[in-house]
Write an enzyme that holds these catalytic residues in place. Structure first.
Site, PDB file in Angstrom:
ATOM      1  N   SER A   8      -7.059 -18.319  -1.963  1.00 40.65           N
ATOM      2  CA  SER A   8      -5.756 -18.691  -2.519  1.00 40.65           C
ATOM      3  C   SER A   8      -5.021 -19.637  -1.591  1.00 40.65           C
ATOM      4  CB  SER A   8      -4.900 -17.439  -2.731  1.00 40.65           C
ATOM      5  OG  SER A   8      -3.552 -17.782  -3.023  1.00 40.65           O
TER       6      SER A   8
ATOM      7  N   TYR B  31      -1.244 -10.243   1.054  1.00 36.77           N
ATOM      8  CA  TYR B  31      -2.115 -11.073   0.208  1.00 36.77           C
ATOM      9  C   TYR B  31      -2.576 -12.321   0.948  1.00 36.77           C
ATOM     10  CZ  TYR B  31      -3.533 -13.993  -3.765  1.00 36.77           C
ATOM     11  OH  TYR B  31      -4.234 -14.804  -4.611  1.00 36.77           O
TER      12      TYR B  31
ATOM     13  N   LYS C   4      -6.421 -13.343   1.988  1.00 39.63           N
ATOM     14  CA  LYS C   4      -7.061 -14.543   1.454  1.00 39.63           C
ATOM     15  C   LYS C   4      -7.429 -15.527   2.570  1.00 39.63           C
ATOM     16  CE  LYS C   4      -7.354 -13.680  -2.938  1.00 39.63           C
ATOM     17  NZ  LYS C   4      -8.690 -13.411  -3.533  1.00 39.63           N
TER      18      LYS C   4
END
Length: 262
Positions: A145, A158, A162
């Protein structure tokens, strides 16, 4: 012809998180390029719909309803592909994700869960698939991401996971070269169920589009097409790379509005 390099005729792929969004679009795109697919996600009904789309383009799909938060369950998909189709050429580690949460509300358990779901699951499937991929000279595509390389409040878990997946891609590529290629896609904002709140709010969508250099939000097919490229002979001289398919983002295009700490 140059377009022949994009074909995946009679190859076999495993796609995780394939019930909807990027995973579903990827499974169908791989089938359109000539591959049979093992598709996995939690919801059987969604998998059935994707399998029907695969069948409609003349390829086979084997659906595996499974909770992929378990690395062990993800690892089993490799042997399933070989048992069902006799080979394995491609693994797409698409499953992942973590809800945004303020830094001081992100417990150690929350951070570790994010790492497990986004990195450990990919590692489990990649290592389980490695013997079959070494036989076919196959490849792995990891879905990372943009939040793994830019900074935004609320994305500590997150974004960190990633970013780890992106560097895992480089390290795994070194270990598995020269027979198996490993690449990743750094995905920007894509109109999937995760952005339903944006799709249904014209003002919010307009702000996100304005903050994106290409002035639009991505489509799942943008990512699926990149997977086909990386998996095919067209991308055959690429390994250990993270392709940024994000509309040109250099900063988040959606701020959560978290205030300064007192």
């Amino acid at each position: 012809m140059i377009l022949d390099r994009f074909k995946l005729t009679d190859q076999v792929a495993v796609v995780t998180g394939a019930g909807r969004g990027i995973g579903a679009a990827t499974a169908v795109a791989l089938a359109e390029a000539g591959a049979d697919v093992v598709i996995a996600s939690r919801t059987a009904a969604q998998l059935d719909e994707v399998a029907a789309r695969v069948s409609a383009v003349g390829r086979r799909a084997h659906a595996v309803p499974v909770d992929l938060s378990s690395p062990e369950a993800a690892a089993e998909l490799a042997s399933t592909a070989v048992a069902e189709f006799g080979r394995l050429d491609l693994v797409v580690n698409n499953v992942g994700g973590t809800y945004p949460r303020p830094l001081l509300e992100s417990s150690v358990d929350f951070m570790e869960e994010a790492f497990r779901f986004n990195v450990s699951t990919a590692h489990a499937l990649t290592t389980a698939a490695a013997p079959a991929l070494l036989e076919t000279g196959g490849s792995v595509v990891n879905i990372s991401s943009v939040m793994g390389r830019v900074s935004g409040r609320g994305f500590a878990a997150y974004g960190t996971a990633k970013a780890a997946l992106a560097h895992y891609t480089r390290l795994a590529a070194a270990d598995l070269a020269p027979k198996v290629r490993v690449n990743a896609i750094s995905v920007g904002s894509v109109l999937t169920s995760a952005l339903e709140i944006v799709a249904g709010n014209p003002e919010l969508r307009s702000k996100m589009e304005a903050a994106t250099p290409l002035k639009r939000i991505g489509e799942a097919e943008d990512i699926a097409a990149t997977v086909v490229f990386l998996a095919s002979r067209a991308g055959g001289y690429i390994t250990g790379k993270v392709l940024e398919v994000d509309g040109g983002l250099q900063a988040p295009n959606l701020e959560l509005g978290l205030p300064d700490l007192p």
